[in-house]
Design a protein around this motif. Structure first.
Motif, PDB file in Angstrom:
ATOM      1  N   ARG A 176       0.836  -1.207   0.000  1.00 56.14           N
ATOM      2  CA  ARG A 176       0.000   0.000   0.000  1.00 56.14           C
ATOM      3  C   ARG A 176       0.868   1.253   0.000  1.00 56.14           C
ATOM      4  O   ARG A 176       1.807   1.379   0.775  1.00 56.14           O
ATOM      5  N   LEU A 177       0.546   2.213  -0.880  1.00 59.38           N
ATOM      6  CA  LEU A 177       1.238   3.497  -0.873  1.00 59.38           C
ATOM      7  C   LEU A 177       0.811   4.308   0.333  1.00 59.38           C
ATOM      8  O   LEU A 177      -0.236   4.083   0.934  1.00 59.38           O
ATOM      9  N   ARG A 179     -12.755  -3.996  -9.519  1.00 59.29           N
ATOM     10  CA  ARG A 179     -12.466  -2.670  -8.948  1.00 59.29           C
ATOM     11  C   ARG A 179     -11.999  -2.876  -7.516  1.00 59.29           C
ATOM     12  O   ARG A 179     -12.778  -2.898  -6.573  1.00 59.29           O
ATOM     13  N   SER A 180     -10.688  -3.069  -7.349  1.00 60.41           N
ATOM     14  CA  SER A 180     -10.123  -3.385  -6.042  1.00 60.41           C
ATOM     15  C   SER A 180     -10.055  -2.147  -5.148  1.00 60.41           C
ATOM     16  O   SER A 180     -10.058  -1.010  -5.631  1.00 60.41           O
ATOM     17  N   GLY A 181     -10.006  -2.378  -3.834  1.00 62.08           N
ATOM     18  CA  GLY A 181      -9.884  -1.302  -2.857  1.00 62.08           C
ATOM     19  C   GLY A 181     -10.714  -1.530  -1.618  1.00 62.08           C
ATOM     20  O   GLY A 181     -10.261  -1.331  -0.499  1.00 62.08           O
ATOM     21  N   GLY A 182     -11.973  -1.958  -1.799  1.00 67.74           N
ATOM     22  CA  GLY A 182     -12.865  -2.150  -0.675  1.00 67.74           C
ATOM     23  C   GLY A 182     -12.460  -3.269   0.256  1.00 67.74           C
ATOM     24  O   GLY A 182     -12.948  -3.346   1.376  1.00 67.74           O
ATOM     25  N   ASP A 198      -9.852   2.645  -3.053  1.00 70.33           N
ATOM     26  CA  ASP A 198      -8.523   3.034  -3.515  1.00 70.33           C
ATOM     27  C   ASP A 198      -8.702   3.840  -4.800  1.00 70.33           C
ATOM     28  O   ASP A 198      -8.912   3.271  -5.871  1.00 70.33           O
ATOM     29  N   GLY A 199      -8.651   5.153  -4.683  1.00 69.84           N
ATOM     30  CA  GLY A 199      -8.944   5.994  -5.826  1.00 69.84           C
ATOM     31  C   GLY A 199     -10.402   6.401  -5.823  1.00 69.84           C
ATOM     32  O   GLY A 199     -11.181   6.001  -4.955  1.00 69.84           O
ATOM     33  N   LEU A 242      -6.699   7.956   0.891  1.00 73.21           N
ATOM     34  CA  LEU A 242      -7.800   8.103  -0.052  1.00 73.21           C
ATOM     35  C   LEU A 242      -8.411   9.494   0.084  1.00 73.21           C
ATOM     36  O   LEU A 242      -8.781   9.901   1.172  1.00 73.21           O
ATOM     37  N   ALA A 243      -8.504  10.203  -1.044  1.00 70.07           N
ATOM     38  CA  ALA A 243      -9.129  11.523  -1.018  1.00 70.07           C
ATOM     39  C   ALA A 243     -10.629  11.378  -1.094  1.00 70.07           C
ATOM     40  O   ALA A 243     -11.140  10.447  -1.671  1.00 70.07           O
TER      41      ALA A 243
END
Length: 528
Positions: free
Chosen positions: A6-7, A218-221, A233-234, A11-12
């Motif tokens: 992870r960077l 759509r990864s991130g959740g 993520d994004g 998350l904005a």
């Protein structure tokens, strides 16, 4: 798929406001200056017709406890069916939540959260009296949870007229019958996202038209919330979803995290429970608005595993575990199914990448664990099998399409037909994953192990990808699947390094990577 590191960027975007009702509970004190025994926040984080998901957060304002018991009574006949974060029992209206062995210690000033799923009829009035360790508490704050119906939009009836208008029979039948009966035209697909049903070995819509699921992940959740960075993520705004549709994708697979959905207290409050559920609902609504099918998939789960191929030693849902757990995963699917059961356009993918085969030495043990769960060789927690999860979904009355993955990180379907779960709704498909570095990554293996499954049930390659930053491998995968009318989704619509991700895009406006351009151009070529 395992994820790159992870960077550090957060998350904005604005945090989603929880749609819940909270009340504060303070302990009875012997004098005005006495500290309250406890503070309790009771909330309804998700509600549907006849049922709801709730959470109780307790702060110990007194001395440290080694073992605790929370008590309260439901005032309107509510009945708890599942609970987590404690041992839940109910007798009449009285509910007791006692500690588990792993959370018995509740220090002075410490806080813990437990959760539950319950039924309700008439009114879902909040409890007003609590005790902690037998000490009475008093309530202070609103006591009525939301009573609005679920926000999931009702299923839109098909707007396409029947493809064959009724005709008036001729007055006089023809003298000579035709040699060959006329062929009926194929059904016209419904407009927008379909309600998917299994017909033989095909996905079909309300009109009976055969449908393929072609799109992206759509990864991130699954990881942002547990890592404390956010929910997605994004961006997850309308423009970013439209960019997916512009690739001619018709499906978006959305990986989820069970601890974040259920609101466990190791997750930051702003990223768990009602906030997380509302964010998922919002993304599903946007995907549907652009005519695409949302596939909700359970990616990361609770349960400590440190054996062969362990992704992490953490008990929490911070990596891929070999199998789902009996403690939380059935409750997760009960809640998700209740949330979306009134919209059959939403698809459920039960578990990302099972690998019980890495924990045991025999295929029979691995597949038995996969289907039946329980105590599995090499796995230290009680497992929820695929049959348990199908049962949890169907017990809610949900008829949505359910996808069931194989073993070996979903790359092995060799005994899927032998061990497949029983589905009373008969709406079950098989899920499979493939990357260029997997064992089953050539046409010979696909012909031997995938073709027999695809001959009997619909097959979706839920993740296809390669770590070359090219697309030669997925070109082969897509051709094999195209030739058989099967479905596939590219991993993943995220701006990662396409070698380590692999990532389809370099920008959320849909700019493809060298890997992603292969999927984009192919989708545009095969889709009308």
């Amino acid at each position: 798929m395992r994820h790159p590191p992870r960077l550090t960027a957060l998350l904005a975007g604005a945090a989603v406001t929880a749609a819940s009702t909270a009340l504060a509970v303070v302990g009875t004190a012997s004098g005005a200056a006495a500290a309250p025994v406890c503070t309790v926040e009771y909330s309804v984080t998700n509600q549907w017709t006849g049922g709801f998901q709730g959470a109780v957060t307790v702060t110990n304002n007194s001395t440290a406890l080694n073992g605790w018991s929370l008590g309260f009574s439901f005032p309107a006949g509510q009945r708890v069916s599942q609970g987590w974060g404690g041992k839940w029992t109910q007798s009449g209206a009285a509910v007791t939540v006692a500690n588990e062995s792993w959370n018995a210690q509740l220090g002075a000033g410490a806080k813990l959260t437990t959760g539950f799923i319950a039924s309700w009829t008439g009114a879902n009035t909040a409890p007003t009296a609590f005790t902690l360790g037998g000490a009475p508490c008093v309530t202070d704050g609103p006591t009525t949870p939301p009573t609005t119906p679920p926000t999931t939009p009702p299923t839109t009836p098909p707007t396409t007229p029947p493809t064959t208008p009724p005709t008036t029979p001729p007055t006089t039948p023809p003298t000579t019958p035709p040699t060959t009966p006329p062929t009926s035209p194929p059904p016209t697909p419904v407009t927008g996202a379909p309600e998917l049903t299994v017909t033989g070995n095909k996905f079909t819509d309300q009109n009976g038209a055969v449908r393929r699921l072609l799109g992206v992940n759509r990864s991130g959740g699954e990881f942002m919330c547990v890592q404390g960075h956010g929910i997605w993520d994004g961006p997850a705004d309308d423009a970013s979803v439209k960019a997916i549709a512009d690739w001619k994708a018709d499906t978006v697979r959305i990986p989820l995290n069970e601890e974040c959905w259920l609101g466990l207290d190791n997750i930051k409050p702003e990223y768990r429970g009602g906030n997380y559920v509302d964010a998922v609902k919002d993304l599903v609504t946007k995907v549907l608005a652009h005519g695409m099918t949302p596939v909700l998939e359970l990616h990361w789960t609770h349960g400590q595993y440190t054996g062969n191929s362990s992704g992490c030693g953490d008990v929490h849902a911070s990596c891929q575990k070999p199998m789902p757990n009996a403690q939380y995963t059935p409750a997760f699917w009960t809640s998700v199914a209740n949330t979306f059961k009134n919209d059959k356009r939403v698809v459920f993918d039960l578990f990302n990448e099972p690998y019980p085969d890495r924990a045991t030495s025999t295929a029979t043990q691995a597949w038995t664990c996969w289907r039946d769960g329980g105590t599995c060789p090499g796995i230290g927690y009680e497992v929820a099998g695929m049959q348990d999860l199908v049962d949890a979904v169907r017990a809610t009355g949900a008829k949505n399409l359910v996808l069931v993955p194989g073993i070996a990180y979903s790359n092995d379907l060799s005994q899927w037909l032998t061990y497949r779960p029983t589905d009373p709704a008969q709406n079950l498909g098989a899920a499979w994953h493939v990357y260029n570095f997997n064992t089953c990554s050539n046409e010979t293996c696909w012909n031997d192990t995938l073709a027999p499954v695809a001959a009997q049930v619909p097959l979706l390659a839920g993740e296809i990808g390669e770590n070359t930053c090219g697309h030669a491998f997925i070109d082969r995968v897509m051709k094999w699947f195209d030739d058989r009318g099967l479905s596939y989704l590219g991993w993943t619509w995220n701006t990662w390094n396409c070698n380590s991700g692999p990532a389809l895009i370099s920008s959320y406006d849909g700019t493809p990577t060298a890997f992603g351009v292969g999927l984009r151009d192919h989708l545009r070529a095969v889709k009308p």
